[in-house]
Design a protein around this motif. Sequence first.
Motif, PDB file in Angstrom:
ATOM      1  N   GLY A 225       1.002  -1.320   0.015  1.00 30.43           N
ATOM      2  CA  GLY A 225       0.122  -0.078   0.001  1.00 30.43           C
ATOM      3  C   GLY A 225       0.984   1.266  -0.059  1.00 30.43           C
ATOM      4  N   GLN A 226       0.379   2.138   0.723  1.00 31.65           N
ATOM      5  CA  GLN A 226       1.201   3.497   0.758  1.00 31.65           C
ATOM      6  C   GLN A 226       2.543   3.055   1.839  1.00 31.65           C
ATOM      7  OE1 GLN A 226      -1.720   6.364   2.197  1.00 31.65           O
ATOM      8  NE2 GLN A 226      -2.491   6.744   0.215  1.00 31.65           N
ATOM      9  N   ILE A 227       3.508   3.121   1.023  1.00 38.05           N
ATOM     10  CA  ILE A 227       4.886   3.229   1.873  1.00 38.05           C
ATOM     11  C   ILE A 227       5.723   4.180   1.721  1.00 38.05           C
ATOM     12  CG2 ILE A 227       6.780   1.571   2.208  1.00 38.05           C
ATOM     13  CD1 ILE A 227       4.210   0.272   2.707  1.00 38.05           C
ATOM     14  N   TRP A 228       6.615   4.744   2.615  1.00 39.02           N
ATOM     15  CA  TRP A 228       7.431   6.039   2.905  1.00 39.02           C
ATOM     16  C   TRP A 228       8.718   5.557   1.821  1.00 39.02           C
ATOM     17  CZ3 TRP A 228       7.119  10.583   2.361  1.00 39.02           C
ATOM     18  CH2 TRP A 228       7.836  11.492   2.869  1.00 39.02           C
ATOM     19  N   THR A 229       8.551   6.032   0.677  1.00 36.68           N
ATOM     20  CA  THR A 229       9.716   5.924  -0.438  1.00 36.68           C
ATOM     21  C   THR A 229       9.753   7.124  -1.113  1.00 36.68           C
ATOM     22  OG1 THR A 229       8.283   4.726  -2.176  1.00 36.68           O
ATOM     23  CG2 THR A 229       9.130   3.298  -0.306  1.00 36.68           C
ATOM     24  N   PRO A 230      10.795   7.258  -1.738  1.00 37.08           N
ATOM     25  CA  PRO A 230      10.844   8.553  -2.460  1.00 37.08           C
ATOM     26  C   PRO A 230       9.803   8.819  -3.495  1.00 37.08           C
ATOM     27  CG  PRO A 230      13.098   7.370  -2.361  1.00 37.08           C
ATOM     28  CD  PRO A 230      12.107   6.510  -1.847  1.00 37.08           C
ATOM     29  N   ILE A 231       9.180   7.667  -4.370  1.00 32.94           N
ATOM     30  CA  ILE A 231       8.249   7.894  -5.308  1.00 32.94           C
ATOM     31  C   ILE A 231       7.105   8.800  -4.630  1.00 32.94           C
ATOM     32  CG2 ILE A 231       6.784   5.846  -4.889  1.00 32.94           C
ATOM     33  CD1 ILE A 231       7.046   5.559  -8.077  1.00 32.94           C
ATOM     34  N   GLN A 232       6.869   8.699  -3.570  1.00 34.56           N
ATOM     35  CA  GLN A 232       5.608   9.488  -2.967  1.00 34.56           C
ATOM     36  C   GLN A 232       5.941  11.009  -3.034  1.00 34.56           C
ATOM     37  OE1 GLN A 232       3.489   7.721  -2.833  1.00 34.56           O
ATOM     38  NE2 GLN A 232       3.744   5.893  -1.508  1.00 34.56           N
ATOM     39  N   PRO A 233       6.894  11.586  -2.484  1.00 35.98           N
ATOM     40  CA  PRO A 233       6.924  13.194  -2.970  1.00 35.98           C
ATOM     41  C   PRO A 233       7.256  13.320  -4.343  1.00 35.98           C
ATOM     42  CG  PRO A 233       8.958  12.325  -1.395  1.00 35.98           C
ATOM     43  CD  PRO A 233       7.984  11.093  -1.692  1.00 35.98           C
ATOM     44  N   ALA A 234       7.808  12.513  -5.068  1.00 33.98           N
ATOM     45  CA  ALA A 234       8.238  12.843  -6.334  1.00 33.98           C
ATOM     46  C   ALA A 234       7.059  12.668  -7.236  1.00 33.98           C
ATOM     47  CB  ALA A 234       9.277  11.752  -6.903  1.00 33.98           C
ATOM     48  N   SER A 235       5.920  12.031  -6.799  1.00 32.92           N
ATOM     49  CA  SER A 235       4.703  12.092  -7.291  1.00 32.92           C
ATOM     50  C   SER A 235       3.507  13.049  -7.069  1.00 32.92           C
ATOM     51  CB  SER A 235       4.031  10.643  -7.553  1.00 32.92           C
ATOM     52  OG  SER A 235       4.973   9.833  -7.698  1.00 32.92           O
ATOM     53  N   PHE A 236       3.488  13.328  -5.789  1.00 35.72           N
ATOM     54  CA  PHE A 236       2.425  14.098  -5.226  1.00 35.72           C
ATOM     55  C   PHE A 236       2.724  15.347  -4.733  1.00 35.72           C
ATOM     56  CE2 PHE A 236       1.170   9.501  -5.075  1.00 35.72           C
ATOM     57  CZ  PHE A 236      -0.037   9.492  -5.740  1.00 35.72           C
TER      58      PHE A 236
END
Length: 289
Positions: A225-236
Amino acid sequence: MKRQEPRMTKIPPQTQDRLPGLESRLTPPAEHIAPSNRGTGKLAGKVAVVTGGDSGIGRAVALHFAREGAKIALLYLDEHEDAEEAERLVVEEGAECLVIAGDISDGGFCDDAVGQVVERFGGIDVLVNNAGTQIVAEDLTAITDADWRLQFGANIDGMFYLSRAARPHLTSGARIINTSSINGFAGNAKLVAYSAIKGAIAGFTRAPAKQLAPEGILVDEVAPGQIWTPIQPASFDGETVAGMGEETPLGRIGQPSEVAPAYVYLASADGSYATGQTIHVNGGMIING
């Protein structure tokens, strides 16, 4: 030592301007392996290839595998600083580590990378197809041809190319483990292309699992599910990032350290009767279908 749940401190609003993002820029830093994890030699002597191994879930998987005794080949795109840190951490675990940079959406690169791994380590026991990216789009009309192809190339074309290249080197007991997503099952209105791809990965897990089962080669997937990885701030956007995970039953975003043990289970003798299966690690998010 009792395993402590890695509760997240509050995530401040943040963004990154580069997909799939940089581990070194995450605030707060992610936890990739729990201090209480001791390892029991479950993968001693095994050779594991991990794509997207420089950061996020890939780094966590590499560290868990290394702690369990595996030799590690880290594949990554061009996040060189993150890859150097991941290599340092793997070596710190006492494991041999081969680091290869390149684009897995290029079949020729995948062939060459597998060749390098086999030359260095003599074979491949576990292939973890984890690398990927996502691009947010509010409407179908906002998804360009280039964005569509980029996401398919990074997320599933490379998965096929690497699996095909590795196939001649896989023998009974070998594993292929694919990284799927909650979005492939529940869908995400802002990640249509990514959701479609992750749905396709389910098919690229179940069909090869049936094909390779007679040879004792197992194919499974992990759907985070939602995991604290770099793709999160790089996407949203920053506010979305700051609120991630709050809507889950557990009320928080997950850590890479909480996902990686599922890969250890599937890669080791513990998972010897699982093939074509999906392990969901998503904080209790509801799955449709």
